[in-house]
Design a protein around this motif. Structure first.
Motif, short mmCIF file in Angstrom:
data_model
loop_
_atom_site.label_atom_id
_atom_site.label_comp_id
_atom_site.label_asym_id
_atom_site.label_seq_id
_atom_site.Cartn_x
_atom_site.Cartn_y
_atom_site.Cartn_z
N PRO A 3 0.74 -1.28 0.20
CA PRO A 3 0.07 0.07 -0.06
C PRO A 3 0.94 1.19 -0.04
CG PRO A 3 -0.51 -1.34 1.95
CD PRO A 3 0.58 -2.10 1.10
N VAL A 4 0.34 2.46 -0.55
CA VAL A 4 0.89 3.71 -0.63
C VAL A 4 0.98 4.09 1.02
CG1 VAL A 4 1.14 5.82 -1.43
CG2 VAL A 4 0.51 3.91 -2.86
N SER A 5 2.07 4.60 1.53
CA SER A 5 2.04 5.24 2.71
C SER A 5 1.02 6.27 2.72
CB SER A 5 3.50 5.64 3.12
OG SER A 5 3.66 6.43 4.20
N VAL A 6 0.34 6.23 4.10
CA VAL A 6 -0.33 7.14 4.58
C VAL A 6 0.27 8.58 4.68
CG1 VAL A 6 -2.00 8.08 6.38
CG2 VAL A 6 -2.08 5.66 5.41
N GLY A 7 1.40 8.47 5.27
CA GLY A 7 2.21 9.58 5.55
C GLY A 7 2.42 10.30 4.40
N LEU A 8 3.18 9.35 3.57
CA LEU A 8 3.47 10.26 2.13
C LEU A 8 2.35 10.67 1.27
CD1 LEU A 8 5.83 10.02 -0.15
CD2 LEU A 8 4.79 8.06 -1.02
N LEU A 9 1.22 10.28 1.34
CA LEU A 9 -0.02 10.81 0.74
C LEU A 9 -0.37 12.02 1.43
CD1 LEU A 9 -2.14 7.65 0.06
CD2 LEU A 9 -1.05 8.85 -1.83
N ALA A 10 -0.22 12.08 2.79
CA ALA A 10 -0.84 13.19 3.39
C ALA A 10 0.17 14.35 3.17
CB ALA A 10 -0.76 12.92 4.79
N ARG A 55 -11.01 14.39 -1.46
CA ARG A 55 -11.37 14.66 -0.01
C ARG A 55 -10.05 15.08 0.64
NH1 ARG A 55 -14.54 9.81 -0.18
NH2 ARG A 55 -16.77 10.29 -0.63
N LEU A 56 -8.92 14.08 0.34
CA LEU A 56 -7.80 14.47 0.90
C LEU A 56 -7.05 15.82 0.58
CD1 LEU A 56 -5.21 13.40 2.58
CD2 LEU A 56 -4.21 12.28 0.59
N GLN A 57 -7.32 16.29 -0.86
CA GLN A 57 -6.82 17.52 -1.46
C GLN A 57 -7.59 18.56 -0.42
OE1 GLN A 57 -7.58 17.20 -5.60
NE2 GLN A 57 -5.61 17.71 -6.00
N GLN A 58 -8.68 18.58 -0.14
CA GLN A 58 -9.58 19.45 0.79
C GLN A 58 -8.92 19.44 2.21
OE1 GLN A 58 -13.47 17.94 0.34
NE2 GLN A 58 -13.77 18.78 -1.79
N ALA A 59 -8.34 18.55 2.66
CA ALA A 59 -7.97 18.48 4.08
C ALA A 59 -6.70 17.44 4.02
CB ALA A 59 -9.07 17.71 5.02
N PRO A 60 -5.49 18.06 3.42
CA PRO A 60 -4.33 17.53 3.34
C PRO A 60 -3.87 16.66 4.53
CG PRO A 60 -3.76 19.72 2.52
CD PRO A 60 -5.39 19.62 3.16
N GLY A 61 -3.94 17.51 5.75
CA GLY A 61 -3.36 16.88 7.15
C GLY A 61 -4.52 15.68 7.64
N ASP A 62 -5.38 15.48 7.02
CA ASP A 62 -6.33 14.40 7.65
C ASP A 62 -5.85 12.96 7.30
OD1 ASP A 62 -8.22 12.69 8.41
OD2 ASP A 62 -9.84 14.16 8.04
N GLU A 63 -5.39 12.18 8.21
CA GLU A 63 -4.93 10.92 8.03
C GLU A 63 -5.89 10.04 7.53
OE1 GLU A 63 -1.80 9.34 10.68
OE2 GLU A 63 -0.58 11.07 10.69
N THR A 64 -7.09 10.13 8.48
CA THR A 64 -8.11 9.31 7.93
C THR A 64 -8.56 9.40 6.33
OG1 THR A 64 -9.15 9.56 10.06
CG2 THR A 64 -10.40 8.79 8.39
N ARG A 65 -8.45 10.56 5.84
CA ARG A 65 -8.58 10.66 4.58
C ARG A 65 -7.54 10.23 3.53
NH1 ARG A 65 -11.82 16.47 3.34
NH2 ARG A 65 -13.42 16.17 5.10
N ALA A 66 -6.17 10.34 4.15
CA ALA A 66 -5.10 9.96 3.46
C ALA A 66 -5.26 8.11 3.41
CB ALA A 66 -3.84 10.13 4.16
N HIS A 67 -5.62 7.43 4.62
CA HIS A 67 -5.93 6.07 4.85
C HIS A 67 -6.70 5.68 3.87
CE1 HIS A 67 -7.02 2.30 6.24
NE2 HIS A 67 -5.70 2.10 6.64
N ALA A 68 -8.00 6.22 3.51
CA ALA A 68 -9.04 6.18 2.58
C ALA A 68 -8.54 6.06 1.30
CB ALA A 68 -10.24 6.90 2.79
N LEU A 69 -7.65 7.06 1.01
CA LEU A 69 -7.16 6.98 -0.55
C LEU A 69 -6.03 5.91 -0.60
CD1 LEU A 69 -6.47 8.26 -3.19
CD2 LEU A 69 -4.89 9.80 -2.09
N SER A 70 -5.41 5.63 0.42
CA SER A 70 -4.43 4.54 0.30
C SER A 70 -4.97 3.05 -0.01
CB SER A 70 -3.45 4.16 1.55
OG SER A 70 -2.58 3.25 1.37
N THR A 71 -5.97 2.90 0.69
CA THR A 71 -6.95 1.82 0.50
C THR A 71 -7.42 1.76 -0.94
OG1 THR A 71 -7.42 1.75 2.88
CG2 THR A 71 -8.97 0.53 1.53
#
Length: 142
Positions: A3-10, A55-71
């Motif tokens: 999976p793509v890292s949540v931290g990297l995506l955020a 959604r992640l672009q709207q709130a880049p620091g939100d790890e929940t959104r980054a996790h959803a994108l990774s999934t």
């Protein structure tokens, strides 16, 4: 594929990595917006990852959104072999961007140091040196 890292995506969504980071994020956006080709030959339907990306672009620091994108990226890669190949290539490039998700702590404390001090992220060393001789004292190495 891992999976793509949540931290990297955020980090990338938040603009980390300067211009290179922005280019890598744009490349991911372009990749996600490509037509969805399911492994069964079908085309179309909802594009996995597109909503999560927005959604992640709207709130880049939100790890929940980054996790959803990774999934969503992992699900789409499992369903679309061409996307999986392109995502692997993108991920290798993205890992080269300095996003600040590493930790560096350089500290010098206690005592006097009479030698060059090396600081950095990927090495550790200790120099045990004697102080320089005082004026008029013989050098210990003589």
């Amino acid at each position: 594929m891992d999976p793509v890292s949540v931290g990297l995506l955020a980090s990338l969504a938040g603009g980390a990595g300067g211009e290179v980071g922005r280019q890598v994020w744009t490349a991911l956006t372009t990749l996600v917006r490509r037509p969805f080709h399911r492994g069964d030959g079908g085309v179309g339907g909802p594009v996995p990852g597109e909503d999560e990306l927005m959604r992640l672009q709207q709130a880049p620091g939100d790890e929940t959104r980054a996790h959803a994108l990774s999934t969503a990226l992992a699900v789409r890669a499992a369903l679309d072999p061409d996307f999986a190949t392109a995502l692997i290539v993108w991920h290798e490039q993205a890992k080269l961007v300095r996003t600040g998700d590493g930790s560096v702590n350089n500290a010098i404390s206690g005592g006097s140091y009479y030698a060059p001090v090396l600081q950095g992220r990927d090495f550790r060393t200790t120099f045990n040196t004697s102080p320089p001789p005082r004026p008029g004292e013989p050098d210990a190495g003589e």
